[in-house]
Design a protein around this motif. Structure first.
Motif, PDB file in Angstrom:
ATOM      1  N   GLU A 224      47.442  43.445  34.685  1.00  0.00           N
ATOM      2  CA  GLU A 224      46.702  43.719  35.911  1.00  0.00           C
ATOM      3  C   GLU A 224      45.648  42.644  36.174  1.00  0.00           C
ATOM      4  OE1 GLU A 224      45.105  47.629  35.514  1.00  0.00           O
ATOM      5  OE2 GLU A 224      47.073  48.604  35.418  1.00  0.00           O
ATOM      6  N   ALA A 225      44.928  42.234  35.133  1.00  0.00           N
ATOM      7  CA  ALA A 225      43.887  41.216  35.290  1.00  0.00           C
ATOM      8  C   ALA A 225      44.486  39.875  35.690  1.00  0.00           C
ATOM      9  CB  ALA A 225      43.096  41.071  33.991  1.00  0.00           C
ATOM     10  N   ALA A 226      45.596  39.516  35.087  1.00  0.00           N
ATOM     11  CA  ALA A 226      46.231  38.233  35.412  1.00  0.00           C
ATOM     12  C   ALA A 226      46.707  38.224  36.855  1.00  0.00           C
ATOM     13  CB  ALA A 226      47.393  37.969  34.458  1.00  0.00           C
ATOM     14  N   ARG A 227      47.271  39.327  37.317  1.00  0.00           N
ATOM     15  CA  ARG A 227      47.714  39.398  38.708  1.00  0.00           C
ATOM     16  C   ARG A 227      46.532  39.260  39.665  1.00  0.00           C
ATOM     17  NH1 ARG A 227      51.290  44.810  38.763  1.00  0.00           N
ATOM     18  NH2 ARG A 227      51.247  44.394  40.999  1.00  0.00           N
ATOM     19  N   LYS A 228      45.433  39.934  39.339  1.00  0.00           N
ATOM     20  CA  LYS A 228      44.240  39.840  40.186  1.00  0.00           C
ATOM     21  C   LYS A 228      43.727  38.405  40.221  1.00  0.00           C
ATOM     22  CE  LYS A 228      40.680  41.465  42.530  1.00  0.00           C
ATOM     23  NZ  LYS A 228      40.827  42.023  43.891  1.00  0.00           N
ATOM     24  N   LEU A 229      43.684  37.745  39.080  1.00  0.00           N
ATOM     25  CA  LEU A 229      43.170  36.378  39.021  1.00  0.00           C
ATOM     26  C   LEU A 229      44.059  35.405  39.791  1.00  0.00           C
ATOM     27  CD1 LEU A 229      41.167  34.309  37.969  1.00  0.00           C
ATOM     28  CD2 LEU A 229      42.562  34.115  35.910  1.00  0.00           C
ATOM     29  N   VAL A 230      45.371  35.506  39.606  1.00  0.00           N
ATOM     30  CA  VAL A 230      46.279  34.589  40.302  1.00  0.00           C
ATOM     31  C   VAL A 230      46.104  34.732  41.810  1.00  0.00           C
ATOM     32  CG1 VAL A 230      48.706  34.084  40.772  1.00  0.00           C
ATOM     33  CG2 VAL A 230      47.944  34.435  38.420  1.00  0.00           C
ATOM     34  N   ARG A 231      45.974  35.943  42.299  1.00  0.00           N
ATOM     35  CA  ARG A 231      45.774  36.140  43.740  1.00  0.00           C
ATOM     36  C   ARG A 231      44.396  35.646  44.190  1.00  0.00           C
ATOM     37  NH1 ARG A 231      48.495  41.427  42.672  1.00  0.00           N
ATOM     38  NH2 ARG A 231      50.629  41.224  43.483  1.00  0.00           N
TER      39      ARG A 231
ATOM     40  N   GLN B 214      33.647  40.922  40.057  1.00  0.00           N
ATOM     41  CA  GLN B 214      33.292  42.218  39.480  1.00  0.00           C
ATOM     42  C   GLN B 214      34.505  42.893  38.848  1.00  0.00           C
ATOM     43  OE1 GLN B 214      31.604  44.929  42.318  1.00  0.00           O
ATOM     44  NE2 GLN B 214      31.457  46.625  40.883  1.00  0.00           N
ATOM     45  N   VAL B 215      35.643  42.868  39.547  1.00  0.00           N
ATOM     46  CA  VAL B 215      36.850  43.515  39.018  1.00  0.00           C
ATOM     47  C   VAL B 215      37.293  42.837  37.725  1.00  0.00           C
ATOM     48  CG1 VAL B 215      39.301  43.934  39.450  1.00  0.00           C
ATOM     49  CG2 VAL B 215      37.617  44.361  41.256  1.00  0.00           C
ATOM     50  N   LEU B 216      37.301  41.525  37.708  1.00  0.00           N
ATOM     51  CA  LEU B 216      37.763  40.811  36.512  1.00  0.00           C
ATOM     52  C   LEU B 216      36.797  40.976  35.347  1.00  0.00           C
ATOM     53  CD1 LEU B 216      39.267  37.641  38.189  1.00  0.00           C
ATOM     54  CD2 LEU B 216      40.511  39.476  37.038  1.00  0.00           C
ATOM     55  N   GLN B 217      35.507  41.063  35.615  1.00  0.00           N
ATOM     56  CA  GLN B 217      34.555  41.344  34.539  1.00  0.00           C
ATOM     57  C   GLN B 217      34.818  42.713  33.931  1.00  0.00           C
ATOM     58  OE1 GLN B 217      30.807  40.773  36.580  1.00  0.00           O
ATOM     59  NE2 GLN B 217      30.686  38.601  36.008  1.00  0.00           N
ATOM     60  N   GLY B 218      35.206  43.666  34.777  1.00  0.00           N
ATOM     61  CA  GLY B 218      35.579  44.979  34.260  1.00  0.00           C
ATOM     62  C   GLY B 218      36.805  44.917  33.373  1.00  0.00           C
ATOM     63  N   TYR B 219      37.769  44.086  33.768  1.00  0.00           N
ATOM     64  CA  TYR B 219      38.960  43.925  32.931  1.00  0.00           C
ATOM     65  C   TYR B 219      38.615  43.289  31.590  1.00  0.00           C
ATOM     66  CZ  TYR B 219      42.506  45.363  36.324  1.00  0.00           C
ATOM     67  OH  TYR B 219      43.303  46.086  37.172  1.00  0.00           O
ATOM     68  N   VAL B 220      37.715  42.312  31.589  1.00  0.00           N
ATOM     69  CA  VAL B 220      37.302  41.682  30.331  1.00  0.00           C
ATOM     70  C   VAL B 220      36.760  42.740  29.368  1.00  0.00           C
ATOM     71  CG1 VAL B 220      35.583  40.154  29.281  1.00  0.00           C
ATOM     72  CG2 VAL B 220      36.890  39.378  31.265  1.00  0.00           C
ATOM     73  N   ALA B 221      35.908  43.625  29.875  1.00  0.00           N
ATOM     74  CA  ALA B 221      35.352  44.676  29.033  1.00  0.00           C
ATOM     75  C   ALA B 221      36.444  45.630  28.547  1.00  0.00           C
ATOM     76  CB  ALA B 221      34.280  45.446  29.800  1.00  0.00           C
ATOM     77  N   GLY B 222      37.356  46.008  29.456  1.00  0.00           N
ATOM     78  CA  GLY B 222      38.430  46.917  29.074  1.00  0.00           C
ATOM     79  C   GLY B 222      39.372  46.312  28.045  1.00  0.00           C
ATOM     80  N   ILE B 223      39.688  45.042  28.213  1.00  0.00           N
ATOM     81  CA  ILE B 223      40.587  44.367  27.272  1.00  0.00           C
ATOM     82  C   ILE B 223      39.936  44.269  25.898  1.00  0.00           C
ATOM     83  CG2 ILE B 223      41.579  42.085  26.746  1.00  0.00           C
ATOM     84  CD1 ILE B 223      42.149  41.903  29.820  1.00  0.00           C
TER      85      ILE B 223
ATOM     86  N   ASN C 165      40.689  36.770  27.119  1.00  0.00           N
ATOM     87  CA  ASN C 165      39.375  36.901  27.734  1.00  0.00           C
ATOM     88  C   ASN C 165      38.647  35.566  27.829  1.00  0.00           C
ATOM     89  OD1 ASN C 165      39.536  39.585  28.356  1.00  0.00           O
ATOM     90  ND2 ASN C 165      38.267  40.299  26.660  1.00  0.00           N
ATOM     91  N   ALA C 166      38.808  34.722  26.815  1.00  0.00           N
ATOM     92  CA  ALA C 166      38.178  33.400  26.865  1.00  0.00           C
ATOM     93  C   ALA C 166      38.738  32.578  28.017  1.00  0.00           C
ATOM     94  CB  ALA C 166      38.372  32.675  25.536  1.00  0.00           C
ATOM     95  N   GLN C 167      40.052  32.614  28.180  1.00  0.00           N
ATOM     96  CA  GLN C 167      40.693  31.898  29.287  1.00  0.00           C
ATOM     97  C   GLN C 167      40.268  32.477  30.637  1.00  0.00           C
ATOM     98  OE1 GLN C 167      42.668  29.225  29.265  1.00  0.00           O
ATOM     99  NE2 GLN C 167      44.084  29.244  27.541  1.00  0.00           N
ATOM    100  N   LEU C 168      40.191  33.803  30.704  1.00  0.00           N
ATOM    101  CA  LEU C 168      39.817  34.465  31.948  1.00  0.00           C
ATOM    102  C   LEU C 168      38.382  34.120  32.351  1.00  0.00           C
ATOM    103  CD1 LEU C 168      40.580  36.446  34.189  1.00  0.00           C
ATOM    104  CD2 LEU C 168      39.875  38.318  32.700  1.00  0.00           C
TER     105      LEU C 168
END
Length: 262
Positions: free
Chosen positions: A182-189, A158-167, A242-245
């Motif tokens: 911020e999104a990359a840090r969340k994904l790596v963790r 959910q958090v990363l989908q929000g980042y996709v929209a924001g980006i 976003n495509a990579q994410l």
């Protein structure tokens, strides 16, 4: 040797260090505490510092300051709005950090046994108490486990989908780069959700997370390296990022469904 490497031979996750705060951030922390106490009064049970400022590894003008607030009850709408005003004002007064973040919890939730692997782990292993009664002291040190990793990262999709929209909607380069970081840090963790059920390393730094994941899934090492880079110095276009994410999140979800314990 990394913290994660040390954990290979231990049964519990390392406890967080509590070095003296870097002088450049002392006034900020003092100001934050004063503002929170003035705004929240008796609603404020305790305050915890986490992240690079807590570890005394922050970079002036680059690092965020991250605070966990435990409240005695949920905030009313007007109280939440006032707290957000105070957060923005604090951020404006302190250019030594790039952002001020508040993570908010309620005392009853922290003490709820159902949240042991989320709140318990978080306060015990990620936070240092700077005001009030340290709730982390009521928990024993946690062992590395998939249960803890899933509890801590349960909101990652959910958090990363929000980042996709924001980006995708970012109107200026500064906002785009902040959201990408911020999104990359969340994904790596979040890659830690695919860890073994029990045992193994427990990553501490972003580099630890990327290394640990890449050792277990070498075919994904290049993608992990991409997001580790974006977490530090984002430079990708919004479309490429976003495509990579999206692809990485879909891969984690797919792999988690096929490997999750029954």
């Amino acid at each position: 040797m990394t913290s994660a490497a040390r954990n290979t031979c231990t049964t519990t996750i390392d406890l967080p260090p509590s070095p003296p705060l870097q002088p450049a951030f002392v006034a900020l922390v003092d100001d934050a505490l004063a503002s929170l106490q003035q705004t929240l009064g008796p609603l404020l049970h305790s305050v915890y510092l986490y992240g690079s400022v807590a570890r005394a590894t922050a970079t002036i003008g680059v690092s965020d300051v991250d605070l966990t607030l435990v409240l005695t009850r949920p905030l009313a709408a007007d109280e939440a709005a006032l707290l957000e005003q105070q957060r923005l004002a604090l951020q404006a007064r302190h250019p030594e950090v790039s952002k001020v973040d508040f993570d908010i919890g309620v005392l009853a939730d922290v003490r709820n046994p159902a949240h042991l692997h989320s709140w318990g782990y978080w306060l015990k292993h990620e936070c240092r108490c700077i005001h009030g009664t340290d709730l982390g002291l009521q928990f024993a040190a946690f062992a590395p486990s998939a249960a803890v990793a899933r509890a801590v990262n349960g909101d990652y999709v959910q958090v990363l989908q929000g980042y996709v929209a924001g980006i995708a909607a970012a109107q200026d380069l500064a906002t785009l780069r902040r959201l990408q970081k911020e999104a990359a840090r969340k994904l790596v963790r979040a890659t830690n959700v695919l860890r073994p059920d029990e045992g193994g390393d427990w990553p501490q730094s972003l580099e630890d997370y990327a290394r640990y994941f890449s050792e277990r899934f070498p075919d994904m090492a290049e993608r992990a390296a991409f997001f580790l880079l974006q977490a530090k110095a984002p430079d990708a276009s919004a479309e490429v990022f976003n495509a990579q994410l999206d692809a990485f999140v879909a891969w984690i979800q797919s792999h988690g469904q096929t490997s999750a314990p029954g």
